[in-house]
Design a protein around this motif. Structure first.
Motif, PDB file in Angstrom:
ATOM      1  N   LYS A  48       0.829  -1.199   0.000  1.00 34.62           N
ATOM      2  CA  LYS A  48       0.000   0.000   0.000  1.00 34.62           C
ATOM      3  C   LYS A  48       0.870   1.259   0.000  1.00 34.62           C
ATOM      4  O   LYS A  48       1.949   1.285   0.573  1.00 34.62           O
ATOM      5  CB  LYS A  48      -0.924   0.019   1.220  1.00 34.62           C
ATOM      6  CG  LYS A  48      -1.919  -1.130   1.258  1.00 34.62           C
ATOM      7  CD  LYS A  48      -2.824  -1.033   2.463  1.00 34.62           C
ATOM      8  CE  LYS A  48      -3.734  -2.258   2.570  1.00 34.62           C
ATOM      9  NZ  LYS A  48      -4.620  -2.385   1.416  1.00 34.62           N
ATOM     10  N   SER A  49       0.364   2.282  -0.639  1.00 37.50           N
ATOM     11  CA  SER A  49       0.946   3.613  -0.576  1.00 37.50           C
ATOM     12  C   SER A  49      -0.206   4.601  -0.463  1.00 37.50           C
ATOM     13  O   SER A  49      -1.364   4.182  -0.307  1.00 37.50           O
ATOM     14  CB  SER A  49       1.817   3.903  -1.805  1.00 37.50           C
ATOM     15  OG  SER A  49       2.480   5.147  -1.662  1.00 37.50           O
ATOM     16  N   GLN A  50       0.078   5.877  -0.533  1.00 36.00           N
ATOM     17  CA  GLN A  50      -0.973   6.863  -0.334  1.00 36.00           C
ATOM     18  C   GLN A  50      -0.612   8.178  -1.003  1.00 36.00           C
ATOM     19  O   GLN A  50       0.555   8.533  -1.120  1.00 36.00           O
ATOM     20  CB  GLN A  50      -1.249   7.116   1.155  1.00 36.00           C
ATOM     21  CG  GLN A  50      -0.037   7.510   1.970  1.00 36.00           C
ATOM     22  CD  GLN A  50       0.914   6.369   2.203  1.00 36.00           C
ATOM     23  OE1 GLN A  50       0.486   5.287   2.587  1.00 36.00           O
ATOM     24  NE2 GLN A  50       2.185   6.599   1.950  1.00 36.00           N
ATOM     25  N   ASN A  51      -1.650   8.873  -1.457  1.00 32.27           N
ATOM     26  CA  ASN A  51      -1.516  10.250  -1.917  1.00 32.27           C
ATOM     27  C   ASN A  51      -1.979  11.171  -0.797  1.00 32.27           C
ATOM     28  O   ASN A  51      -2.919  10.849  -0.070  1.00 32.27           O
ATOM     29  CB  ASN A  51      -2.375  10.507  -3.152  1.00 32.27           C
ATOM     30  CG  ASN A  51      -1.887   9.763  -4.376  1.00 32.27           C
ATOM     31  OD1 ASN A  51      -0.729   9.359  -4.458  1.00 32.27           O
ATOM     32  ND2 ASN A  51      -2.775   9.571  -5.349  1.00 32.27           N
TER      33      ASN A  51
ATOM     34  N   VAL B 167       0.981  15.294  -2.842  1.00 34.23           N
ATOM     35  CA  VAL B 167       2.192  14.495  -2.651  1.00 34.23           C
ATOM     36  C   VAL B 167       1.838  13.065  -3.043  1.00 34.23           C
ATOM     37  O   VAL B 167       1.133  12.372  -2.318  1.00 34.23           O
ATOM     38  CB  VAL B 167       2.684  14.557  -1.191  1.00 34.23           C
ATOM     39  CG1 VAL B 167       3.991  13.768  -1.046  1.00 34.23           C
ATOM     40  CG2 VAL B 167       2.897  16.002  -0.748  1.00 34.23           C
ATOM     41  N   TYR B 168       2.306  12.654  -4.214  1.00 32.15           N
ATOM     42  CA  TYR B 168       1.969  11.328  -4.730  1.00 32.15           C
ATOM     43  C   TYR B 168       2.822  10.250  -4.067  1.00 32.15           C
ATOM     44  O   TYR B 168       4.006  10.454  -3.783  1.00 32.15           O
ATOM     45  CB  TYR B 168       2.203  11.257  -6.234  1.00 32.15           C
ATOM     46  CG  TYR B 168       1.330  12.158  -7.066  1.00 32.15           C
ATOM     47  CD1 TYR B 168      -0.051  11.970  -7.104  1.00 32.15           C
ATOM     48  CD2 TYR B 168       1.882  13.183  -7.825  1.00 32.15           C
ATOM     49  CE1 TYR B 168      -0.853  12.794  -7.875  1.00 32.15           C
ATOM     50  CE2 TYR B 168       1.084  14.010  -8.606  1.00 32.15           C
ATOM     51  CZ  TYR B 168      -0.284  13.813  -8.631  1.00 32.15           C
ATOM     52  OH  TYR B 168      -1.078  14.623  -9.390  1.00 32.15           O
ATOM     53  N   GLY B 169       2.236   9.083  -3.892  1.00 34.20           N
ATOM     54  CA  GLY B 169       2.983   7.931  -3.413  1.00 34.20           C
ATOM     55  C   GLY B 169       3.399   7.036  -4.568  1.00 34.20           C
ATOM     56  O   GLY B 169       2.821   7.090  -5.654  1.00 34.20           O
ATOM     57  N   ALA B 170       4.415   6.218  -4.325  1.00 38.67           N
ATOM     58  CA  ALA B 170       4.872   5.202  -5.288  1.00 38.67           C
ATOM     59  C   ALA B 170       5.074   5.785  -6.684  1.00 38.67           C
ATOM     60  O   ALA B 170       4.593   5.245  -7.675  1.00 38.67           O
ATOM     61  CB  ALA B 170       3.886   4.035  -5.313  1.00 38.67           C
ATOM     62  N   ASN B 171       5.790   6.880  -6.758  1.00 39.57           N
ATOM     63  CA  ASN B 171       5.969   7.570  -8.032  1.00 39.57           C
ATOM     64  C   ASN B 171       7.079   6.961  -8.886  1.00 39.57           C
ATOM     65  O   ASN B 171       6.958   6.874 -10.107  1.00 39.57           O
ATOM     66  CB  ASN B 171       6.277   9.044  -7.779  1.00 39.57           C
ATOM     67  CG  ASN B 171       6.289   9.868  -9.052  1.00 39.57           C
ATOM     68  OD1 ASN B 171       5.227  10.155  -9.605  1.00 39.57           O
ATOM     69  ND2 ASN B 171       7.459  10.252  -9.533  1.00 39.57           N
ATOM     70  N   LEU B 172       8.167   6.526  -8.260  1.00 40.29           N
ATOM     71  CA  LEU B 172       9.336   6.091  -9.016  1.00 40.29           C
ATOM     72  C   LEU B 172       9.202   4.692  -9.602  1.00 40.29           C
ATOM     73  O   LEU B 172      10.099   4.220 -10.298  1.00 40.29           O
ATOM     74  CB  LEU B 172      10.584   6.158  -8.129  1.00 40.29           C
ATOM     75  CG  LEU B 172      10.925   7.545  -7.564  1.00 40.29           C
ATOM     76  CD1 LEU B 172      12.219   7.509  -6.785  1.00 40.29           C
ATOM     77  CD2 LEU B 172      10.994   8.580  -8.675  1.00 40.29           C
ATOM     78  N   VAL B 173       8.106   4.020  -9.337  1.00 43.46           N
ATOM     79  CA  VAL B 173       7.890   2.677  -9.890  1.00 43.46           C
ATOM     80  C   VAL B 173       6.756   2.682 -10.910  1.00 43.46           C
ATOM     81  O   VAL B 173       6.023   1.708 -11.061  1.00 43.46           O
ATOM     82  CB  VAL B 173       7.617   1.641  -8.774  1.00 43.46           C
ATOM     83  CG1 VAL B 173       8.869   1.409  -7.943  1.00 43.46           C
ATOM     84  CG2 VAL B 173       6.456   2.085  -7.883  1.00 43.46           C
TER      85      VAL B 173
ATOM     86  N   GLN C 102       4.851   5.936 -11.582  1.00 44.98           N
ATOM     87  CA  GLN C 102       3.913   7.026 -11.286  1.00 44.98           C
ATOM     88  C   GLN C 102       2.546   6.481 -10.853  1.00 44.98           C
ATOM     89  O   GLN C 102       1.494   6.929 -11.303  1.00 44.98           O
ATOM     90  CB  GLN C 102       3.759   7.936 -12.506  1.00 44.98           C
ATOM     91  CG  GLN C 102       5.060   8.585 -12.936  1.00 44.98           C
ATOM     92  CD  GLN C 102       4.904   9.596 -14.049  1.00 44.98           C
ATOM     93  OE1 GLN C 102       3.898   9.624 -14.748  1.00 44.98           O
ATOM     94  NE2 GLN C 102       5.902  10.438 -14.226  1.00 44.98           N
ATOM     95  N   LEU C 103       2.586   5.520  -9.931  1.00 46.14           N
ATOM     96  CA  LEU C 103       1.354   4.831  -9.536  1.00 46.14           C
ATOM     97  C   LEU C 103       0.379   5.750  -8.811  1.00 46.14           C
ATOM     98  O   LEU C 103      -0.831   5.717  -9.063  1.00 46.14           O
ATOM     99  CB  LEU C 103       1.696   3.617  -8.672  1.00 46.14           C
ATOM    100  CG  LEU C 103       2.604   2.567  -9.314  1.00 46.14           C
ATOM    101  CD1 LEU C 103       2.777   1.371  -8.384  1.00 46.14           C
ATOM    102  CD2 LEU C 103       2.032   2.113 -10.659  1.00 46.14           C
ATOM    103  N   GLY C 104       0.890   6.565  -7.879  1.00 44.93           N
ATOM    104  CA  GLY C 104       0.000   7.466  -7.162  1.00 44.93           C
ATOM    105  C   GLY C 104      -0.680   8.444  -8.085  1.00 44.93           C
ATOM    106  O   GLY C 104      -1.880   8.706  -7.969  1.00 44.93           O
ATOM    107  N   LYS C 105       0.072   8.982  -9.025  1.00 46.87           N
ATOM    108  CA  LYS C 105      -0.492   9.948  -9.962  1.00 46.87           C
ATOM    109  C   LYS C 105      -1.587   9.317 -10.810  1.00 46.87           C
ATOM    110  O   LYS C 105      -2.571   9.970 -11.172  1.00 46.87           O
ATOM    111  CB  LYS C 105       0.615  10.499 -10.856  1.00 46.87           C
ATOM    112  CG  LYS C 105       0.208  11.684 -11.707  1.00 46.87           C
ATOM    113  CD  LYS C 105       1.423  12.323 -12.358  1.00 46.87           C
ATOM    114  CE  LYS C 105       1.023  13.579 -13.123  1.00 46.87           C
ATOM    115  NZ  LYS C 105       2.189  14.278 -13.690  1.00 46.87           N
TER     116      LYS C 105
END
Length: 406
Positions: A330-333, A385-391, A393-396
């Motif tokens: 899990k991640s979060q925006n 603030v997006y989460g998990a961006n470097l894998v 851009q999942l949050g975006k």
């Protein structure tokens, strides 16, 4: 006027208990004391502190952060590592935390103490009551044995916790308790940090998001978190040899595990791609070796290595790789401002690579928020603030207006 010192272990257990105390003791001054030397690792300690601070700030209650004294706790429970939950180790832990709380209460001129541990269904109320009364008596204090669980208290706590979007830990914080919960596992992700950075879906990433939120809320700004699930991935171990010598390398995210060892010969080099006599591994050459970033989610999981540009035709390569996929990571925006109506959008992201690079610092984001707080309050500006961006851009990609241009 009575002064009540409340020992606090986490935001979740305090979100209703503190409200209940304010209701039951309206003419008393309440002071929070966050003291949890049993929590491991320290990132978990900090995460629970931030959520405790959010709860106390919302209720207008002063809260003091105790020192992180893990070694003191480890020495206290030595010999009781294998005790079950609610066993003797827990009693020793309660005694340690409440004794320190009583000392602080005396220093602050409080005459009563209690603990929100009495909120937790996992703790023995009678044991807490016995320990609390004994410790309070030693210091000339009164212990308030409040059963916060009565009359639907647990349900109210869960609802308030959900509304406040509090981090809900999945273990009490004690490593020995965690060992008892998880058996026959290869490692404990709660106790492991992969690299120096804030990897997507990690506790470090969540802690960073909560730190930003705490700062934004301290400025009176509206905040909202949206959690999302994704397939997580991490490298457990990797090795590359070039002509029998180890060589620095990186692994492309979402590469699958290699069973055993793959030995291959370089047949050709086309642009930055290495052609091997084995098809189950891919190699990409680069002039500057750094952590790879995915602009798009990766669909295929062929083991892919990134090597410095020192490979030649005819070279011998040897690969080993062990990775883990987590289907429920899990991640979060974090949205700061009015999510329903805004004119401008400023985007950041919370994760970094394993070295702590290719990301934002807390100071960078907080400085921007403070400089633009009026625009945010007036609904002109939304900060995300997006989460998990470097894998990938999942949050975006979870943001409803992802395809709109700003």
């Amino acid at each position: 006027m009575d002064r009540i010192l409340v020992h606090i272990c986490c935001g979740v257990d305090s979100v209703y208990a503190l409200r209940k105390l304010k209701e039951d003791y309206p003419n008393s001054e309440i002071v929070g004391y966050f003291y949890d030397p049993n929590i491991h690792p320290e990132e978990e300690f900090e995460l629970r502190w931030i959520e405790t601070k959010r709860v106390c700030d919302d209720l207008g209650i002063e809260c003091i952060k105790g020192d992180y004294e893990l070694e003191t706790w480890l020495n206290a429970v030595k010999g009781y590592e294998n005790e079950p939950e609610r066993g003797e180790r827990c009693t020793i832990c309660h005694d340690l935390r409440l004794s320190k709380s009583a000392q602080v209460a005396k220093q602050l001129g409080c005459n009563k103490i209690t603990t929100v541990l009495m909120m937790s269904p996992k703790k023995d109320f009678e044991v807490l009551k016995e320990v609390g009364e004994r410790v309070a008596d030693e210091y000339g204090l009164e212990f308030l044995a409040v059963d916060f669980r009565k009359n639907g208290g647990t349900q109210i706590m869960n609802q308030l916790s959900k509304e406040s979007q509090l981090y809900h830990q999945n273990y009490c914080g004690c490593i020995y308790g965690l060992f008892g919960q998880r058996k026959n596992v290869e490692f404990y992700p709660e106790l492991v940090s992969f690299g120096k950075g804030r990897l997507a879906g990690s506790r470090e990433e969540l802690l960073f998001t909560k730190q930003v939120r705490l700062f934004a809320e301290s400025l009176g700004l509206k905040c909202k978190e949206e959690e999302f699930s994704f397939i997580g991935w991490r490298v457990l171990s990797s090795s590359v040899k070039l002509n029998k010598d180890y060589v620095d390398h990186k692994v492309l995210p979402y590469s699958a595990t290699i069973k055993g060892i793959v030995r291959a010969t370089v047949l050709d080099i086309k642009d930055n791609r290495v052609v091997l006599n084995k098809e189950n591994v891919e190699v990409i050459l680069t002039e500057e070796l750094k952590e790879p970033v995915l602009q798009e989610p990766r669909i295929f999981t062929k083991p892919t290595f990134i090597l410095p540009n020192v490979v030649n035709v005819g070279d011998k390569l040897e690969f080993q790789l062990k990775t883990e996929f987590d289907p429920s990571m899990k991640s979060q925006n974090l949205y700061i401002g009015n999510l329903d109506s805004f004119e401008e959008l400023k985007e950041f992201y919370s994760d970094t690579d394993s070295e702590g690079k290719q990301g934002y610092t807390l100071k960078e984001i907080c400085n921007f928020i403070e400089e633009n707080k009026d625009k945010i309050k007036e609904g002109q500006l939304l900060v995300v603030v997006y989460g998990a961006n470097l894998v990938g851009q999942l949050g975006k990609r979870t943001f409803p207006i992802y395809n709109l241009k700003f």
